[in-house]
Design an enzyme around this catalytic site. Sequence first.
Site, PDB file in Angstrom:
ATOM      1  N   GLY A  29       0.767  -1.316  -0.050  1.00  0.00           N
ATOM      2  CA  GLY A  29      -0.012  -0.010   0.014  1.00  0.00           C
ATOM      3  C   GLY A  29       0.788   1.199   0.112  1.00  0.00           C
ATOM      4  O   GLY A  29       1.995   1.217   0.292  1.00  0.00           O
ATOM      5  N   SER A  30      -0.034   2.296  -0.024  1.00  0.00           N
ATOM      6  CA  SER A  30       0.863   3.703  -0.345  1.00  0.00           C
ATOM      7  C   SER A  30       1.646   4.131   1.040  1.00  0.00           C
ATOM      8  O   SER A  30       2.828   4.548   0.825  1.00  0.00           O
ATOM      9  CB  SER A  30      -0.255   4.630  -0.415  1.00  0.00           C
ATOM     10  OG  SER A  30      -1.151   4.719   0.476  1.00  0.00           O
ATOM     11  N   GLU A 103      -1.391 -10.693   3.054  1.00  0.00           N
ATOM     12  CA  GLU A 103      -1.037 -10.070   4.387  1.00  0.00           C
ATOM     13  C   GLU A 103      -1.295 -10.900   5.545  1.00  0.00           C
ATOM     14  O   GLU A 103      -0.645 -10.765   6.680  1.00  0.00           O
ATOM     15  CB  GLU A 103      -1.746  -8.616   4.246  1.00  0.00           C
ATOM     16  CG  GLU A 103      -1.484  -7.706   3.227  1.00  0.00           C
ATOM     17  CD  GLU A 103      -2.170  -6.493   2.879  1.00  0.00           C
ATOM     18  OE1 GLU A 103      -1.938  -5.528   2.258  1.00  0.00           O
ATOM     19  OE2 GLU A 103      -3.352  -6.480   3.305  1.00  0.00           O
TER      20      GLU A 103
END
Length: 218
Positions: A29-30, A103
């Site tokens: 993710g960012s 994840e």
Amino acid sequence: MTQDEMKKAAGWAALKYVEKGSIVGVGTGSTVNHFIDALGTMSEEIKGAVSSSVASTEKLEALGIKIFDCNEVASLDIYVDGADEINADREMIKGGGAALTREKIVAAIADKFICIVDGTKAVDVLGTFPLPVEVIPMARSYVARQLVKLGGDPCYREGVITDNGNVILDVYGMKITNPKQLEDQINGIPGVVTVGLFAHRGADVVITGTPEGAKIEE
């Protein structure tokens, strides 16, 4: 301070938990991208990383960090990942980037889950952010009907195939007052690979990027 700058503050602050000579669990993710940039400064000092997605693997390899398969390691000291929402009990919704199953696997083998977020991700009750569910394609319609029975409004995420070859249903309209119970209920539906509720395995450390810098809660 912009939202991205707050994400960067959180990502770089997580570097203090990285031990020399260790294999680091890395999410997706960012916000995690900022952590990967930070980890690149230690590429010569760590043994490598276990990555939760193809995207993170490519970014790590570009920085010269060796990638280990999950099956090659018995445990990890830390797993660093973001969240789409997190509550006061450190239970999370994750999977906006469709990497929820990997994840969850990497989080399961880590001794410590370090969640890095900006301040917009903290909520009193989970569920405003749509809850992702990874589903085997042939079970999509059946699973959707079961999710409706649980009070949700599932929406097929068009054009998205996970790294595992499955599809995503995003469930809207859920006010999740008992995250652990709902995690069990959804994971019990035949055809569900996993749900993006990280309640049984919540975060151990939360690093929040704020306009004043990174705030660490252990």
